[in-house]
Design a protein around this motif. Structure first.
Motif, PDB file in Angstrom:
ATOM      1  N   HIS A  72      10.938 -16.581   1.853  1.00 17.61           N
ATOM      2  CA  HIS A  72      11.788 -17.756   2.109  1.00 17.61           C
ATOM      3  C   HIS A  72      13.044 -17.405   2.901  1.00 17.61           C
ATOM      4  CE1 HIS A  72      14.940 -16.893  -0.959  1.00 17.61           C
ATOM      5  NE2 HIS A  72      13.944 -16.357  -1.641  1.00 17.61           N
ATOM      6  N   ARG A  73      13.254 -16.107   3.159  1.00 19.35           N
ATOM      7  CA  ARG A  73      14.376 -15.710   4.013  1.00 19.35           C
ATOM      8  C   ARG A  73      14.092 -14.310   4.545  1.00 19.35           C
ATOM      9  NH1 ARG A  73      18.811 -16.521   0.700  1.00 19.35           N
ATOM     10  NH2 ARG A  73      18.966 -14.343   0.060  1.00 19.35           N
ATOM     11  N   GLY A  74      14.594 -14.023   5.753  1.00 24.06           N
ATOM     12  CA  GLY A  74      14.364 -12.706   6.343  1.00 24.06           C
ATOM     13  C   GLY A  74      12.937 -12.562   6.832  1.00 24.06           C
ATOM     14  N   GLN A  75      12.462 -11.313   6.865  1.00 23.37           N
ATOM     15  CA  GLN A  75      11.098 -11.076   7.335  1.00 23.37           C
ATOM     16  C   GLN A  75      10.607  -9.709   6.887  1.00 23.37           C
ATOM     17  OE1 GLN A  75      11.272 -11.256  11.615  1.00 23.37           O
ATOM     18  NE2 GLN A  75      12.640  -9.511  11.801  1.00 23.37           N
ATOM     19  N   GLY A  76       9.306  -9.501   7.050  1.00 22.69           N
ATOM     20  CA  GLY A  76       8.684  -8.216   6.740  1.00 22.69           C
ATOM     21  C   GLY A  76       7.359  -8.118   7.480  1.00 22.69           C
ATOM     22  N   TRP A  77       6.546  -7.154   7.099  1.00 26.87           N
ATOM     23  CA  TRP A  77       5.258  -6.980   7.754  1.00 26.87           C
ATOM     24  C   TRP A  77       4.188  -6.666   6.710  1.00 26.87           C
ATOM     25  CZ3 TRP A  77       2.886  -2.394   6.740  1.00 26.87           C
ATOM     26  CH2 TRP A  77       3.697  -1.308   6.397  1.00 26.87           C
ATOM     27  N   PHE A  78       2.906  -6.836   7.109  1.00 33.66           N
ATOM     28  CA  PHE A  78       1.796  -6.513   6.218  1.00 33.66           C
ATOM     29  C   PHE A  78       0.664  -5.911   7.031  1.00 33.66           C
ATOM     30  CE2 PHE A  78       0.620 -10.608   7.900  1.00 33.66           C
ATOM     31  CZ  PHE A  78      -0.757 -10.547   8.009  1.00 33.66           C
ATOM     32  N   ARG A  79      -0.201  -5.189   6.338  1.00 39.14           N
ATOM     33  CA  ARG A  79      -1.393  -4.614   6.978  1.00 39.14           C
ATOM     34  C   ARG A  79      -2.513  -4.576   5.937  1.00 39.14           C
ATOM     35  NH1 ARG A  79       0.558  -0.052   7.946  1.00 39.14           N
ATOM     36  NH2 ARG A  79      -0.411   1.147   6.256  1.00 39.14           N
ATOM     37  N   THR A  80      -3.696  -5.038   6.315  1.00 41.04           N
ATOM     38  CA  THR A  80      -4.877  -4.958   5.456  1.00 41.04           C
ATOM     39  C   THR A  80      -6.010  -4.327   6.250  1.00 41.04           C
ATOM     40  OG1 THR A  80      -5.881  -7.087   6.071  1.00 41.04           O
ATOM     41  CG2 THR A  80      -4.136  -7.146   4.393  1.00 41.04           C
ATOM     42  N   GLN A  81      -7.183  -4.281   5.646  1.00 38.39           N
ATOM     43  CA  GLN A  81      -8.353  -3.750   6.345  1.00 38.39           C
ATOM     44  C   GLN A  81      -8.751  -4.633   7.524  1.00 38.39           C
ATOM     45  OE1 GLN A  81     -10.211  -3.746   2.194  1.00 38.39           O
ATOM     46  NE2 GLN A  81     -11.530  -2.305   3.275  1.00 38.39           N
ATOM     47  N   HIS A  82      -8.396  -5.924   7.467  1.00 38.75           N
ATOM     48  CA  HIS A  82      -8.886  -6.873   8.465  1.00 38.75           C
ATOM     49  C   HIS A  82      -7.795  -7.544   9.288  1.00 38.75           C
ATOM     50  CE1 HIS A  82     -11.943  -6.765   5.179  1.00 38.75           C
ATOM     51  NE2 HIS A  82     -12.770  -6.676   6.211  1.00 38.75           N
ATOM     52  N   GLN A 134       8.782  -1.684  -0.268  1.00 36.88           N
ATOM     53  CA  GLN A 134       7.543  -1.393   0.454  1.00 36.88           C
ATOM     54  C   GLN A 134       6.466  -0.936  -0.528  1.00 36.88           C
ATOM     55  OE1 GLN A 134       8.345   1.651   3.340  1.00 36.88           O
ATOM     56  NE2 GLN A 134       9.015   3.153   1.833  1.00 36.88           N
ATOM     57  N   VAL A 135       5.238  -1.288  -0.245  1.00 34.34           N
ATOM     58  CA  VAL A 135       4.109  -0.991  -1.127  1.00 34.34           C
ATOM     59  C   VAL A 135       2.896  -0.643  -0.279  1.00 34.34           C
ATOM     60  CG1 VAL A 135       2.476  -1.963  -2.803  1.00 34.34           C
ATOM     61  CG2 VAL A 135       4.905  -2.516  -2.986  1.00 34.34           C
ATOM     62  N   GLU A 136       2.118   0.324  -0.742  1.00 38.22           N
ATOM     63  CA  GLU A 136       0.819   0.616  -0.135  1.00 38.22           C
ATOM     64  C   GLU A 136      -0.178   0.838  -1.254  1.00 38.22           C
ATOM     65  OE1 GLU A 136      -1.369   3.417   3.224  1.00 38.22           O
ATOM     66  OE2 GLU A 136       0.715   3.815   2.644  1.00 38.22           O
ATOM     67  N   ARG A 137      -1.303   0.112  -1.224  1.00 32.54           N
ATOM     68  CA  ARG A 137      -2.334   0.238  -2.254  1.00 32.54           C
ATOM     69  C   ARG A 137      -3.685   0.458  -1.590  1.00 32.54           C
ATOM     70  NH1 ARG A 137       0.526  -4.437  -4.182  1.00 32.54           N
ATOM     71  NH2 ARG A 137       1.762  -3.955  -6.041  1.00 32.54           N
ATOM     72  N   LEU A 138      -4.365   1.502  -1.990  1.00 29.17           N
ATOM     73  CA  LEU A 138      -5.718   1.741  -1.511  1.00 29.17           C
ATOM     74  C   LEU A 138      -6.725   0.984  -2.355  1.00 29.17           C
ATOM     75  CD1 LEU A 138      -5.542   5.568  -0.737  1.00 29.17           C
ATOM     76  CD2 LEU A 138      -5.232   3.629   0.824  1.00 29.17           C
ATOM     77  N   GLN A 139      -6.346   0.711  -3.608  1.00 35.78           N
ATOM     78  CA  GLN A 139      -7.188  -0.074  -4.501  1.00 35.78           C
ATOM     79  C   GLN A 139      -6.352  -1.218  -5.051  1.00 35.78           C
ATOM     80  OE1 GLN A 139      -8.671   2.700  -7.447  1.00 35.78           O
ATOM     81  NE2 GLN A 139     -10.396   3.280  -6.146  1.00 35.78           N
ATOM     82  N   LEU A 177      -7.846 -19.966   4.037  1.00 41.21           N
ATOM     83  CA  LEU A 177      -7.450 -18.640   4.488  1.00 41.21           C
ATOM     84  C   LEU A 177      -8.666 -17.725   4.481  1.00 41.21           C
ATOM     85  CD1 LEU A 177      -4.072 -18.211   2.537  1.00 41.21           C
ATOM     86  CD2 LEU A 177      -4.387 -18.841   4.940  1.00 41.21           C
ATOM     87  N   THR A 178      -8.606 -16.689   5.314  1.00 42.63           N
ATOM     88  CA  THR A 178      -9.687 -15.707   5.394  1.00 42.63           C
ATOM     89  C   THR A 178      -9.079 -14.311   5.399  1.00 42.63           C
ATOM     90  OG1 THR A 178      -9.662 -15.633   7.824  1.00 42.63           O
ATOM     91  CG2 THR A 178     -11.066 -17.316   6.769  1.00 42.63           C
ATOM     92  N   ALA A 179      -9.947 -13.312   5.284  1.00 45.06           N
ATOM     93  CA  ALA A 179      -9.475 -11.928   5.353  1.00 45.06           C
ATOM     94  C   ALA A 179      -8.834 -11.645   6.705  1.00 45.06           C
ATOM     95  CB  ALA A 179     -10.636 -10.968   5.096  1.00 45.06           C
ATOM     96  N   GLN A 180      -9.332 -12.308   7.751  1.00 46.38           N
ATOM     97  CA  GLN A 180      -8.778 -12.117   9.090  1.00 46.38           C
ATOM     98  C   GLN A 180      -7.504 -12.937   9.308  1.00 46.38           C
ATOM     99  OE1 GLN A 180     -12.087 -12.857   8.468  1.00 46.38           O
ATOM    100  NE2 GLN A 180     -12.689 -10.702   8.705  1.00 46.38           N
ATOM    101  N   LEU A 226      -1.566 -14.327   1.218  1.00 42.32           N
ATOM    102  CA  LEU A 226      -2.436 -14.241   0.046  1.00 42.32           C
ATOM    103  C   LEU A 226      -3.418 -13.098   0.246  1.00 42.32           C
ATOM    104  CD1 LEU A 226      -3.331 -15.319  -2.662  1.00 42.32           C
ATOM    105  CD2 LEU A 226      -4.800 -16.969  -1.489  1.00 42.32           C
ATOM    106  N   LEU A 227      -3.319 -12.093  -0.607  1.00 45.09           N
ATOM    107  CA  LEU A 227      -4.172 -10.912  -0.532  1.00 45.09           C
ATOM    108  C   LEU A 227      -5.209 -10.973  -1.640  1.00 45.09           C
ATOM    109  CD1 LEU A 227      -1.392  -8.231   0.077  1.00 45.09           C
ATOM    110  CD2 LEU A 227      -2.937  -9.225   1.779  1.00 45.09           C
ATOM    111  N   PRO A 228      -6.493 -10.957  -1.311  1.00 46.08           N
ATOM    112  CA  PRO A 228      -7.532 -11.052  -2.340  1.00 46.08           C
ATOM    113  C   PRO A 228      -7.746  -9.734  -3.064  1.00 46.08           C
ATOM    114  CG  PRO A 228      -8.527 -10.845  -0.177  1.00 46.08           C
ATOM    115  CD  PRO A 228      -7.041 -10.942   0.046  1.00 46.08           C
ATOM    116  N   ALA A 229      -8.360  -9.820  -4.210  1.00 44.19           N
ATOM    117  CA  ALA A 229      -8.721  -8.621  -4.956  1.00 44.19           C
ATOM    118  C   ALA A 229      -9.674  -7.763  -4.130  1.00 44.19           C
ATOM    119  CB  ALA A 229      -9.385  -9.019  -6.277  1.00 44.19           C
ATOM    120  N   GLY A 230      -9.512  -6.455  -4.256  1.00 43.63           N
ATOM    121  CA  GLY A 230     -10.389  -5.530  -3.549  1.00 43.63           C
ATOM    122  C   GLY A 230      -9.962  -5.190  -2.144  1.00 43.63           C
ATOM    123  N   GLU A 231      -8.888  -5.822  -1.649  1.00 46.66           N
ATOM    124  CA  GLU A 231      -8.435  -5.605  -0.276  1.00 46.66           C
ATOM    125  C   GLU A 231      -7.306  -4.570  -0.254  1.00 46.66           C
ATOM    126  OE1 GLU A 231      -8.317  -7.332   3.913  1.00 46.66           O
ATOM    127  OE2 GLU A 231      -9.782  -7.188   2.308  1.00 46.66           O
TER     128      GLU A 231
END
Length: 308
Positions: free
Chosen positions: A65-75, A50-55, A125-128, A87-92
Motif C-alpha cells: 500500500h506504499r513504497g515498492q519492492g520486487w518478486f521472483r518465482t519460477q514463472h 527480504q525472503v527467499e524460499r526454495l520450498q 491470476l496465473t503462475a505467469q 498471490l503466491l501459490p503453495a509449492g512455488e
C-alpha cells in the motif's frame, strides 16, 4: 510450513503467527476448513525485508500500500508497486524484497484450506501473472483493521474463526476493487490522509476536512465514503487510535496524557472510542502486552516451521 523472515518489527508493524494446534482446529472445523489464516501482519516502511524460499507449503498474499519492492518465482518476476497485490501459490519457490530506495509497506497473510487453490482462478491470476492491481483497495481498510486488531486477543478458537471469516471476506471482495475508479475532482486522499496524521494532535471537525478538500460538507462526506468505504470522522479516529496504540506500546505516558497528545480533551471519551475501535480498553491493551502474546505464540510454534 514456511520459515519466517528475520526482519525485526519496528513500532507500528505487527506479526501474528497462529499456534499449530489452533490451525489444526481451523483445518477441521466446517466453518473454516475451506480457507483459514496461518499467519498475518502489517510491515511498515520495511527497509531490509527480504525472503527467499526454495520450498513453500502454503498460499501467501502480499499487498503493497506504499513504497515498492520486487518478486521472483519460477514463472514470473517483476516489481510490486503501491496498490498491487501478489498471490503466491503453495509449492512455488520464490524470493521477494522491499526496495532500498522506497521500501514497501505491506499487509500480508499466509493461508491454507481446501478452497485456497481456487483463489488463483477466482482472482483470474496465473503462475505467469500473479499480480493484481487494486484501484479501490482503501474500501477494505476497515476489514483489514478488524483482522489486525484480533492480535490483541489471546489465541482463542473463537477469535481464530473470526480471523478466518475476515480473511475470506477480504479475498472475495478483491475482484470488485479492481475496476477503474477515478478519485473525485479536488479529492486527493493521500494529501488528506497526510493532513490527518499531521493534525492528529487536534480535534478536527468534518468542516475542516471538507475545507481542506475544497468541497462542501455534504459532498465531501459522500465522496469520501464512496472512495474509502467509511466516514471521514471514523477514518480520522482510526488513525488516532492507531497512534494511541503506538504510544501505549512505546511510552510510559499516562492514558490521560496520551489522550491529550491526540487532541482528546476528555480522557473518558478517548477510552470509550479506543474500546469501541479495538475491543478492549487502553489500560487493558497496555497491560496485556502484545509483545508478550507474540512471544508466547512463537514459543508454541517453535517446534514447527512458521510464517513470514
Amino acid at each position: 510450513m514456511s520459515q519466517p523472515s528475520s526482519w525485526p518489527l519496528p513500532t507500528g508493524s505487527s506479526r501474528v503467527v497462529l499456534p499449530l494446534q489452533l490451525t489444526r482446529q481451523l483445518s477441521r472445523h466446517p466453518l473454516t476448513k475451506h480457507l483459514y489464516p496461518l499467519a498475518y501482519g502489517h510491515y511498515v516502511d520495511a527497509l531490509g525485508h527480504q525472503v527467499e524460499r526454495l520450498q513453500h507449503t502454503d498460499f501467501l498474499l502480499i499487498f503493497c500500500h506504499r513504497g515498492q519492492g520486487w518478486f521472483r518465482t519460477q514463472h514470473a518476476d517483476g516489481s510490486l508497486e503501491a496498490g498491487q497485490l501478489l498471490l503466491l501459490p503453495a509449492g512455488e519457490s520464490h524470493a521477494y524484497a522491499a526496495s532500498n530506495e522506497q521500501p514497501w509497506s505491506i499487509y500480508w497473510a499466509h493461508f491454507q484450506g481446501s478452497a485456497a487453490a481456487a483463489c488463483m482462478d477466482f482472482l483470474e491470476l496465473t503462475a505467469q501473472q500473479p499480480v493484481l492491481t487494486l484501484s479501490r483497495w482503501r474500501q477494505l481498510i476497515p476489514v483489514v483493521t478488524d483482522l489486525l486488531n484480533l492480535q490483541t486477543q489471546r489465541h482463542q478458537f473463537a477469535a481464530a474463526v473470526v480471523a478466518a471469516s475476515l480473511l475470506q471476506r477480504i479475498i472475495v471482495e478483491l475482484p470488485r476493487l479492481t475496476s477503474t475508479m477515478q478519485a473525485p475532482a479536488g479529492f486527493d486522499l493521500p494529501a488528506l490522509e497526510r493532513f490527518m496524521y499531521d493534525n492528529s494532535h487536534r480535534d478536527l471537525s468534518l468542516d475542516e476536512f471538507a475545507d481542506f478538500a475544497g468541497l462542501s460538507r455534504f459532498h465531501f462526506s459522500k465522496k469520501f465514503k464512496q472512495f474509502t468505504g467509511t466516514s471521514p470522522m471514523r477514518y480520522f479516529n482510526q488513525i488516532r487510535v492507531k497512534l494511541a496504540c503506538q504510544l501505549l506500546d512505546s511510552s510510559t505516558d499516562s492514558i490521560r496524557q496520551i489522550s491529550q497528545q491526540l487532541g482528546f480533551d476528555d480522557p473518558y471519551y478517548f477510552s470509550r472510542l479506543f474500546k469501541k475501535t479495538m475491543g478492549i480498553s487502553p489500560q487493558f491493551y497496555r497491560e496485556s502486552s502484545v509483545a508478550k502474546v507474540l512471544s508466547q505464540t512463537d514459543a508454541l510454534s517453535s517446534s514447527t516451521n512458521t510464517k513470514t
